[in-house]
Design an enzyme around this catalytic site. Structure first.
Site, PDB file in Angstrom:
ATOM      1  N   LYS A   8       0.838  -1.211   0.000  1.00 26.60           N
ATOM      2  CA  LYS A   8       0.000   0.000   0.000  1.00 26.60           C
ATOM      3  C   LYS A   8       0.868   1.254   0.000  1.00 26.60           C
ATOM      4  CE  LYS A   8      -1.804  -1.159   3.996  1.00 26.60           C
ATOM      5  NZ  LYS A   8      -1.101  -2.426   4.335  1.00 26.60           N
ATOM      6  N   ARG A 122      11.997  -6.023   4.331  1.00 29.09           N
ATOM      7  CA  ARG A 122      11.866  -4.563   4.335  1.00 29.09           C
ATOM      8  C   ARG A 122      12.937  -3.922   5.227  1.00 29.09           C
ATOM      9  NH1 ARG A 122       6.364  -2.021   5.319  1.00 29.09           N
ATOM     10  NH2 ARG A 122       6.180  -3.637   6.880  1.00 29.09           N
ATOM     11  N   ARG A 155      12.002  -2.392  10.822  1.00 26.25           N
ATOM     12  CA  ARG A 155      10.937  -1.898  11.704  1.00 26.25           C
ATOM     13  C   ARG A 155      10.769  -2.858  12.870  1.00 26.25           C
ATOM     14  NH1 ARG A 155       5.765  -0.226   8.083  1.00 26.25           N
ATOM     15  NH2 ARG A 155       4.660  -1.381   9.693  1.00 26.25           N
ATOM     16  N   ARG A 166      -0.044  -8.958  13.545  1.00 28.52           N
ATOM     17  CA  ARG A 166      -0.598  -7.928  12.651  1.00 28.52           C
ATOM     18  C   ARG A 166      -1.536  -8.557  11.620  1.00 28.52           C
ATOM     19  NH1 ARG A 166       4.741  -5.414  10.627  1.00 28.52           N
ATOM     20  NH2 ARG A 166       3.442  -4.236   9.198  1.00 28.52           N
TER      21      ARG A 166
END
Ligand code: AP5
Length: 217
Positions: A8, A122, A155, A166
């Protein structure tokens, strides 16, 4: 809308960079608030670390403050919001109150094993928040931000056990929003597999039609 790691933020950034549309990411706003140690950041940090949702009232406050900024007057892209039915209702109410309209909702469809691979690779810049992937979107110099040279980090909520939480939170609270939007004539479900450019191509026609302006390629 879509599960964590669906891409997103990557797509919203492409629209910001190519068409100048503000990219409003509640996750980015909370991470910036945590870095700056503001009151909102202090309230959000524990929820984020555990992969839980920040309470709706805090979310609504930061979203409304941001959307009232002058750069959002001609439109904006929301990323990671709304994530619960009360947030969706609050957004409807806010848009009505400020004389605006929801033009489109894009739902990113993607298998969970693909998002897990995207999330574990990531890396982000702790200084400017830029987003990379060790394999799919690598920085020019390994481990360093292209924009400011900072050392890239993972992160905290990208740890495997938090990613599972999540995903559960997404299934429980956010996936039901599909029904909220599907029948309103503004909804597109997109296959979010493939490269970022391929996904961009798939959504560009819908965005151009819904936004009523030249936001194609
Ligand atoms: P948030 O930051 O919104 O996290 P998220 O929704 O879990 O989304 P991600 O940022 O993980 O994924 P993304 O879909 O944006 O994917 P990305 O483009 O980065 O929220 C974090 C936390 O904040 C929440 O858990 C919650 O605590 C709190 N919060 C935020 N909003 C809230 C709200 N409204 N209510 C309550 N709490 C809230 O891509 C992922 C990786 O894949 C990147 O490395 C990227 O380079 C790579 N990639 C992207 N696209 C592709 C592609 N097509 N092919 C290959 N790799 C790709």
């Amino acid at each position: 809308m879509g599960p964590p790691g669906a891409g997103k933020g990557t797509q919203a950034e492409l629209y910001r960079a190519r068409h100048g549309i503000p990219h409003i990411s509640t996750g980015d706003m909370f991470r910036a608030a945590v870095r700056a140690n503001t009151e909102v950041g202090q309230r959000a940090t524990e929820y984020m670390r555990e992969g839980e949702l920040v309470p709706d009232a805090i979310v609504q406050q930061i979203v409304e403050e941001r959307l009232l900024q002058p750069d959002c007057a001609a439109g904006f892209i929301l990323d990671g919001y709304p994530r619960t039915l009360p947030q969706a209702d609050a957004l409807d109410e806010f848009l009505a109150r400020t004389g605006r309209e929801l033009h489109g909702v894009i739902f990113f469809e993607i298998p969970e094993e693909v998002v897990v691979r995207r999330i574990t690779g990531r890396r982000i810049c702790p200084t400017c928040g830029a987003n990379y992937h060790v394999e799919y979107h690598a920085p020019r110099e390994p481990g360093r931000c292209d924009l400011d040279g900072s050392e890239l980090i993972q992160r905290r909520d990208d740890a495997p056990e938090t990613v599972n939480r999540r995903l559960e939170v997404f299934r429980r609270w956010t996936a039901p929003l599909v029904d909220h939007y599907r029948n309103r004539g503004v909804f597109l479900a997109v296959n979010a597999r493939g490269t970022a450019e391929e996904v961009y191509e798939r959504i560009s026609e819908f965005v151009a039609a819904r936004a009523g302006r030249a936001v194609g390629r």
